[in-house]
Motif scaffolding. Structure first.
Motif, PDB file in Angstrom:
ATOM      1  N   THR A   5      49.006 -16.127  48.948  1.00 49.35           N
ATOM      2  CA  THR A   5      49.245 -14.879  48.227  1.00 49.35           C
ATOM      3  C   THR A   5      50.113 -13.932  49.045  1.00 49.35           C
ATOM      4  O   THR A   5      51.059 -13.337  48.524  1.00 49.35           O
ATOM      5  N   THR A   6      49.800 -13.818  50.314  1.00 45.65           N
ATOM      6  CA  THR A   6      50.577 -12.945  51.198  1.00 45.65           C
ATOM      7  C   THR A   6      52.032 -13.394  51.271  1.00 45.65           C
ATOM      8  O   THR A   6      52.952 -12.568  51.225  1.00 45.65           O
ATOM      9  N   THR A   7      52.245 -14.690  51.359  1.00 40.77           N
ATOM     10  CA  THR A   7      53.606 -15.227  51.436  1.00 40.77           C
ATOM     11  C   THR A   7      54.374 -14.963  50.149  1.00 40.77           C
ATOM     12  O   THR A   7      55.531 -14.521  50.188  1.00 40.77           O
ATOM     13  N   ILE A   8      53.732 -15.196  49.009  1.00 37.14           N
ATOM     14  CA  ILE A   8      54.387 -14.945  47.722  1.00 37.14           C
ATOM     15  C   ILE A   8      54.764 -13.465  47.613  1.00 37.14           C
ATOM     16  O   ILE A   8      55.892 -13.127  47.242  1.00 37.14           O
ATOM     17  N   GLU A   9      53.829 -12.589  47.926  1.00 39.70           N
ATOM     18  CA  GLU A   9      54.101 -11.149  47.835  1.00 39.70           C
ATOM     19  C   GLU A   9      55.213 -10.724  48.776  1.00 39.70           C
ATOM     20  O   GLU A   9      56.077  -9.925  48.411  1.00 39.70           O
ATOM     21  N   SER A  10      55.221 -11.258  49.986  1.00 37.83           N
ATOM     22  CA  SER A  10      56.253 -10.923  50.958  1.00 37.83           C
ATOM     23  C   SER A  10      57.629 -11.397  50.486  1.00 37.83           C
ATOM     24  O   SER A  10      58.614 -10.653  50.558  1.00 37.83           O
ATOM     25  N   ARG A  11      57.686 -12.623  49.995  1.00 35.75           N
ATOM     26  CA  ARG A  11      58.961 -13.160  49.507  1.00 35.75           C
ATOM     27  C   ARG A  11      59.453 -12.385  48.294  1.00 35.75           C
ATOM     28  O   ARG A  11      60.660 -12.146  48.153  1.00 35.75           O
ATOM     29  N   LEU A  12      58.535 -11.980  47.432  1.00 31.76           N
ATOM     30  CA  LEU A  12      58.940 -11.167  46.277  1.00 31.76           C
ATOM     31  C   LEU A  12      59.470  -9.811  46.726  1.00 31.76           C
ATOM     32  O   LEU A  12      60.490  -9.340  46.204  1.00 31.76           O
ATOM     33  N   ASP A  13      58.801  -9.180  47.680  1.00 30.89           N
ATOM     34  CA  ASP A  13      59.279  -7.888  48.193  1.00 30.89           C
ATOM     35  C   ASP A  13      60.701  -8.022  48.735  1.00 30.89           C
ATOM     36  O   ASP A  13      61.572  -7.198  48.435  1.00 30.89           O
ATOM     37  N   GLN A  14      60.937  -9.062  49.526  1.00 32.96           N
ATOM     38  CA  GLN A  14      62.270  -9.287  50.092  1.00 32.96           C
ATOM     39  C   GLN A  14      63.298  -9.544  49.001  1.00 32.96           C
ATOM     40  O   GLN A  14      64.428  -9.031  49.059  1.00 32.96           O
ATOM     41  N   ALA A  15      62.922 -10.334  48.008  1.00 32.16           N
ATOM     42  CA  ALA A  15      63.854 -10.666  46.928  1.00 32.16           C
ATOM     43  C   ALA A  15      64.193  -9.420  46.104  1.00 32.16           C
ATOM     44  O   ALA A  15      65.352  -9.212  45.745  1.00 32.16           O
TER      45      ALA A  15
END
Length: 54
Positions: A5-15
């Motif tokens: 979940t943390t990885t998905i959220e982080s990647r979405l924030d960056q995107a």
């Protein structure tokens, strides 16, 4: 919150940040690429039951 979940959220924030920047600079190709990445990440989150804000 799990690592997935943390990885998905982080990647979405960056995107999303990259998408805003691409739109501001008029980089349509990058904006399209990041939009597709965001859609893929949101679909991945949905498929795995990761709740995301709309």
């Amino acid at each position: 919150m799990g690592e997935f979940t943390t990885t998905i959220e982080s990647r979405l924030d960056q995107a999303y940040k990259g998408l805003r920047e691409a739109r501001c600079t008029g980089d349509d190709y990058l904006a399209d690429t990041l939009t597709a990445e965001i859609e893929d990440l949101r679909r991945l989150a949905d498929d795995n039951g990761v709740p995301l804000p709309h």
